[in-house]
Scaffold this active site. Sequence first.
Site, PDB file in Angstrom:
ATOM      1  N   ARG B  26       0.838  -1.217   0.000  1.00  0.00           N
ATOM      2  CA  ARG B  26       0.000   0.000   0.000  1.00  0.00           C
ATOM      3  C   ARG B  26       0.864   1.254   0.000  1.00  0.00           C
ATOM      4  O   ARG B  26       0.532   2.262  -0.607  1.00  0.00           O
ATOM      5  CB  ARG B  26      -0.979   0.013   1.177  1.00  0.00           C
ATOM      6  CG  ARG B  26      -0.323  -0.005   2.518  1.00  0.00           C
ATOM      7  CD  ARG B  26      -1.330   0.081   3.649  1.00  0.00           C
ATOM      8  NE  ARG B  26      -0.688  -0.165   4.922  1.00  0.00           N
ATOM      9  CZ  ARG B  26      -0.953   0.482   6.037  1.00  0.00           C
ATOM     10  NH1 ARG B  26      -1.869   1.427   6.057  1.00  0.00           N
ATOM     11  NH2 ARG B  26      -0.338   0.193   7.152  1.00  0.00           N
ATOM     12  N   SER B  53      -4.947   5.222   5.371  1.00  0.00           N
ATOM     13  CA  SER B  53      -4.646   3.790   5.371  1.00  0.00           C
ATOM     14  C   SER B  53      -4.339   3.262   3.976  1.00  0.00           C
ATOM     15  O   SER B  53      -3.462   2.430   3.797  1.00  0.00           O
ATOM     16  CB  SER B  53      -5.837   3.004   5.945  1.00  0.00           C
ATOM     17  OG  SER B  53      -6.104   3.420   7.259  1.00  0.00           O
ATOM     18  N   GLU B  74     -19.115   4.357  -0.174  1.00  0.00           N
ATOM     19  CA  GLU B  74     -18.402   3.631  -1.233  1.00  0.00           C
ATOM     20  C   GLU B  74     -19.218   3.557  -2.520  1.00  0.00           C
ATOM     21  O   GLU B  74     -18.670   3.662  -3.624  1.00  0.00           O
ATOM     22  CB  GLU B  74     -18.035   2.220  -0.772  1.00  0.00           C
ATOM     23  CG  GLU B  74     -17.006   2.179   0.351  1.00  0.00           C
ATOM     24  CD  GLU B  74     -17.600   2.436   1.729  1.00  0.00           C
ATOM     25  OE1 GLU B  74     -18.848   2.555   1.850  1.00  0.00           O
ATOM     26  OE2 GLU B  74     -16.824   2.525   2.703  1.00  0.00           O
ATOM     27  N   PHE B  99     -14.471  -3.305   1.636  1.00  0.00           N
ATOM     28  CA  PHE B  99     -15.557  -2.328   1.464  1.00  0.00           C
ATOM     29  C   PHE B  99     -15.712  -1.933  -0.005  1.00  0.00           C
ATOM     30  O   PHE B  99     -16.827  -1.790  -0.510  1.00  0.00           O
ATOM     31  CB  PHE B  99     -15.303  -1.090   2.324  1.00  0.00           C
ATOM     32  CG  PHE B  99     -15.014  -1.415   3.757  1.00  0.00           C
ATOM     33  CD1 PHE B  99     -15.646  -2.501   4.371  1.00  0.00           C
ATOM     34  CD2 PHE B  99     -14.120  -0.684   4.497  1.00  0.00           C
ATOM     35  CE1 PHE B  99     -15.379  -2.827   5.690  1.00  0.00           C
ATOM     36  CE2 PHE B  99     -13.848  -0.997   5.821  1.00  0.00           C
ATOM     37  CZ  PHE B  99     -14.477  -2.074   6.420  1.00  0.00           C
ATOM     38  N   HIS B 125      -5.422  -3.279   2.361  1.00  0.00           N
ATOM     39  CA  HIS B 125      -5.725  -4.158   3.493  1.00  0.00           C
ATOM     40  C   HIS B 125      -6.375  -5.459   3.008  1.00  0.00           C
ATOM     41  O   HIS B 125      -7.293  -5.991   3.626  1.00  0.00           O
ATOM     42  CB  HIS B 125      -6.602  -3.451   4.527  1.00  0.00           C
ATOM     43  CG  HIS B 125      -5.902  -2.314   5.211  1.00  0.00           C
ATOM     44  ND1 HIS B 125      -5.388  -1.235   4.529  1.00  0.00           N
ATOM     45  CD2 HIS B 125      -5.594  -2.100   6.518  1.00  0.00           C
ATOM     46  CE1 HIS B 125      -4.808  -0.404   5.376  1.00  0.00           C
ATOM     47  NE2 HIS B 125      -4.914  -0.908   6.595  1.00  0.00           N
ATOM     48  N   ASP B 133      -7.805  -6.255  13.367  1.00  0.00           N
ATOM     49  CA  ASP B 133      -9.139  -5.671  13.197  1.00  0.00           C
ATOM     50  C   ASP B 133     -10.217  -6.726  12.942  1.00  0.00           C
ATOM     51  O   ASP B 133     -11.413  -6.445  13.051  1.00  0.00           O
ATOM     52  CB  ASP B 133      -9.136  -4.653  12.058  1.00  0.00           C
ATOM     53  CG  ASP B 133      -8.573  -3.312  12.510  1.00  0.00           C
ATOM     54  OD1 ASP B 133      -8.707  -3.002  13.716  1.00  0.00           O
ATOM     55  OD2 ASP B 133      -7.998  -2.604  11.692  1.00  0.00           O
ATOM     56  N   GLN B 137     -13.063  -6.456   8.562  1.00  0.00           N
ATOM     57  CA  GLN B 137     -12.157  -5.634   7.736  1.00  0.00           C
ATOM     58  C   GLN B 137     -11.341  -6.484   6.753  1.00  0.00           C
ATOM     59  O   GLN B 137     -10.739  -5.952   5.834  1.00  0.00           O
ATOM     60  CB  GLN B 137     -11.178  -4.849   8.616  1.00  0.00           C
ATOM     61  CG  GLN B 137     -11.766  -4.288   9.892  1.00  0.00           C
ATOM     62  CD  GLN B 137     -12.761  -3.180   9.643  1.00  0.00           C
ATOM     63  OE1 GLN B 137     -12.411  -2.145   9.122  1.00  0.00           O
ATOM     64  NE2 GLN B 137     -14.016  -3.396  10.004  1.00  0.00           N
ATOM     65  N   ARG B 183      -1.541  -4.503   3.914  1.00  0.00           N
ATOM     66  CA  ARG B 183      -1.180  -3.617   5.024  1.00  0.00           C
ATOM     67  C   ARG B 183       0.250  -3.810   5.528  1.00  0.00           C
ATOM     68  O   ARG B 183       0.969  -2.828   5.704  1.00  0.00           O
ATOM     69  CB  ARG B 183      -2.163  -3.850   6.167  1.00  0.00           C
ATOM     70  CG  ARG B 183      -1.877  -2.952   7.333  1.00  0.00           C
ATOM     71  CD  ARG B 183      -2.685  -3.361   8.542  1.00  0.00           C
ATOM     72  NE  ARG B 183      -2.585  -2.374   9.593  1.00  0.00           N
ATOM     73  CZ  ARG B 183      -2.834  -2.630  10.858  1.00  0.00           C
ATOM     74  NH1 ARG B 183      -3.222  -3.837  11.219  1.00  0.00           N
ATOM     75  NH2 ARG B 183      -2.724  -1.692  11.763  1.00  0.00           N
TER      76      ARG B 183
END
Lengths: 274, 331
Positions: B26, B53, B74, B99, B125, B133, B137, B183
């Site tokens: 990322r 993030s 989104e 998401f 992620h 998390d 997630q 991540r």
Amino acid sequence: MLLNQEVILENLAAKLRIDILKMIFEAQSGHPGGSFSAIDMMTALYSKVMKHDPQNPDSPDRDRFILSKGHAAPALYAILAHHGYFPQENLKTLRKMGSPLQGHPEKNKLPGVEASTGSLGQGISIGIGMALAGKLDGKNYRTYVLVGDGEINEGQVWEAALFAPNHQLDHLVVILDHNGQQLDGSVQEIMPLDPLAEKWRAFGWNVIEINGHRMNEILDAFEKAGSTRGKPTIIIAKTIKGKGVSFMENNNEFHGMAPNKEQFTLALQELEHA
Amino acid sequence: MLRVIPTNPEGQKPTVRKKVLGKATRDAYGETLLQLGKENPNIVALDADLSKSTKSNLFAKAFPDRFFNFGICEANMVSAAAGLASSGKIPFTSSFASFLMCKGFDQIRMGIANPGLNVKLVGSHGGISLGEDGASQQSVEDFALALALPRIAVVQPADEVSTQALTRQIAAYHGPVYMRTGRPKAPILYTPQDKITLGKANILKEGTDVTIFACGLMVAEALEAADILGLKGDKIGVIDMHTIRPIDENAIFTAARNSKAFVVAEEHLVHGGLGAAIAQVVSTFYPVPIEFVGLKDTYAESGTPPELFEKYGLNAAAIVQAVENVLNRKD
């Protein structure tokens, strides 16, 4: 002079209603109710309000129109054919195999269709993207999005309603075809929207309320939308589902049903003598 | 059952290489997007309140006029990306993988896949390696969702160098793309001189006994597994399948002929992802036994990435076991 213009547009809308009726009858499926409720506003847009060129449908400076309530596709096809985006003859192919006139509009299948729609709730957001691009490029084109009142049940509509005023998208105009009916019954029964204008105003929109079948009010609303700065406009247009054919008006059976032969003949008579 | 372990024919002393951690994919994505923003004014970035993030915040800081934060919306973001793309922009649209793909799915389907618009969807992620998390997630079905839609290229770079290369290439590629980033820091696999090409598999190790296909963090695990097996003399090939679609059919066919057994390792459910895509290709032409390393019909839970990788069978040890299994099934 002004009166003449309105009469011309009303006559054109009447002709387009006949095209819509014939298309749906020929296809033996489709959505007459919501096509008839929206056609007057679309007629005004394409004939008097929007800057568009059927010979150059992808011109970067064109105004954009998105039919978010994609099931009113026959109205869009009738108007695009009238303006020469494709031969009038092709209207007969609505919903048939191999035809670019899909049951719901598909971008890239037919010139003049700006977005693939039919899954409800997405059009305003797509219009937001177009409006943002226009701002970035310093262009002054406007983006018009026609939504249904049942359609605004969708949560995404309210995501878009939050976003557009926050970015002062004054080149974005939403037209709400408020015919009071959705598939399973009246909007009042299924998912009441009142106080409708107050909701949009509270989100930061310029709200104009009109009768969506009166050409003078329609033209006036687009003019007011055009001179509004700093916020997007929603035109809440009170309409009649099935407008123009007595037995289809406010009759939810004709939300998504084609007329039979007898109904077709009757409807045609009414529309031709309107 | 014992197998005959061949001796090492080259006479070299096999070792197990050490992982050297580089940047998270990322981070490499965010930095490359910033560079691309300097080079191409048509690139815009969209995020849904996760720019710190996803690392689109680097672009946001440099080009505030070309960055749009949609808030936690989104669906609206994805459809707006379609509108931007249809007006000539190249929208890099970021959120967490779960998401972006789950909440944006219908909007991707109608607005982007259907007309084939030039939108870059970047889900950060990805997988379960975001760790603590937990399942809400973690994205374990994002490849399946993207692959279910016609026309969308699907990419997962494994390290920082390949992320830089692939981010540049997806920007230049005209069409919809889903790219997954991760991540945690990723082990370095490539040098800047290595050639990484969208749609072309990278053969990291030749092998005649079994070929391991992997993507993302599983590539480093696959290399470690191959080294461990190499100590016993097994010749295990390793292929970085960073592009899941369009899939490199030649690489798959060649590996099928040469090794006649596959293991596919991915940080995803074993159904609907890289393994399924490879199985579909190979079964039509040259069927070979395949073992699948990934999440087996389950969501994961909270934990550190190494703990999760061990519990859910996503590490070198699990890949070694899968190789043993497939060798036993090989003709």
